[in-house]
Motif scaffolding. Sequence first.
Motif, mmCIF file in Angstrom:
data_model
loop_
_atom_site.group_PDB
_atom_site.id
_atom_site.type_symbol
_atom_site.label_atom_id
_atom_site.label_comp_id
_atom_site.label_asym_id
_atom_site.label_seq_id
_atom_site.Cartn_x
_atom_site.Cartn_y
_atom_site.Cartn_z
ATOM 1 N N PHE A 83 3.316 -11.986 3.074
ATOM 2 C CA PHE A 83 2.028 -11.350 2.304
ATOM 3 C C PHE A 83 2.638 -10.948 0.609
ATOM 4 C CE2 PHE A 83 0.274 -11.857 5.979
ATOM 5 C CZ PHE A 83 -0.529 -10.767 6.579
ATOM 6 N N TYR A 85 3.057 -8.557 -1.738
ATOM 7 C CA TYR A 85 3.049 -6.878 -1.575
ATOM 8 C C TYR A 85 2.166 -6.407 -2.543
ATOM 9 C CZ TYR A 85 6.752 -7.499 -5.073
ATOM 10 O OH TYR A 85 7.270 -7.777 -6.124
ATOM 11 N N GLU A 87 -0.818 -6.827 -3.363
ATOM 12 C CA GLU A 87 -2.284 -6.881 -2.839
ATOM 13 C C GLU A 87 -2.539 -6.038 -1.499
ATOM 14 O OE1 GLU A 87 -4.395 -10.356 -3.071
ATOM 15 O OE2 GLU A 87 -3.194 -11.341 -4.261
ATOM 16 N N ILE A 88 -1.405 -5.400 -1.256
ATOM 17 C CA ILE A 88 -1.288 -4.591 0.087
ATOM 18 C C ILE A 88 -1.712 -3.075 -0.627
ATOM 19 C CG2 ILE A 88 -0.227 -3.588 2.005
ATOM 20 C CD1 ILE A 88 1.793 -6.052 2.107
ATOM 21 N N TYR A 136 -5.300 -6.095 3.142
ATOM 22 C CA TYR A 136 -4.730 -7.173 2.541
ATOM 23 C C TYR A 136 -5.866 -8.438 2.523
ATOM 24 C CZ TYR A 136 -1.656 -11.158 1.182
ATOM 25 O OH TYR A 136 -1.044 -12.174 0.556
#
Length: 149
Positions: A83, A85, A87-88, A136
């Motif tokens: 993922f 990170y 956009e978390i 997310y």
Amino acid sequence: MKFNWGTGVVLAFIGFIAFIMYFVVTMFADNRFKNELVTEDYYGAELLYQKDINKLEKSKELTVNVNYLRTNDGLKVVFPKGFDYTEITGKVFLYRPSNKQLDFETSIVSLSDSTLLIPDKRLVDGRWNIKIDWQYKGNSYLFKESIIY
């Protein structure tokens, strides 16, 4: 005054009632036996629980879920490597069952890498319940676990 079986029964009842009253008063007055609710608005939280169930099911679909490890600096929460990170987002809630004053919540706003460090000074050794509610790309996920720190 004669001591017969009737007097003995009355004295036994009085002794039993005195013991029960002592026990009840001790349980209410002693701070060692204070129990706190998990949440103040218990019934309101229960209505929102279905959303948590859906997030937990969504988390099970991940190939690699959130993980954590204890380091010298504190508790490191590790998000899945695949993922982005940046956009978390979300929040981390740590609940201490034995002491409400130690509970705290941390926001996940901007990560510099795929980990989030909770400093050692915020955590006391013992049992904690950790709840990581994160998002997310429009998908919501939830990680819940009891940990020993």
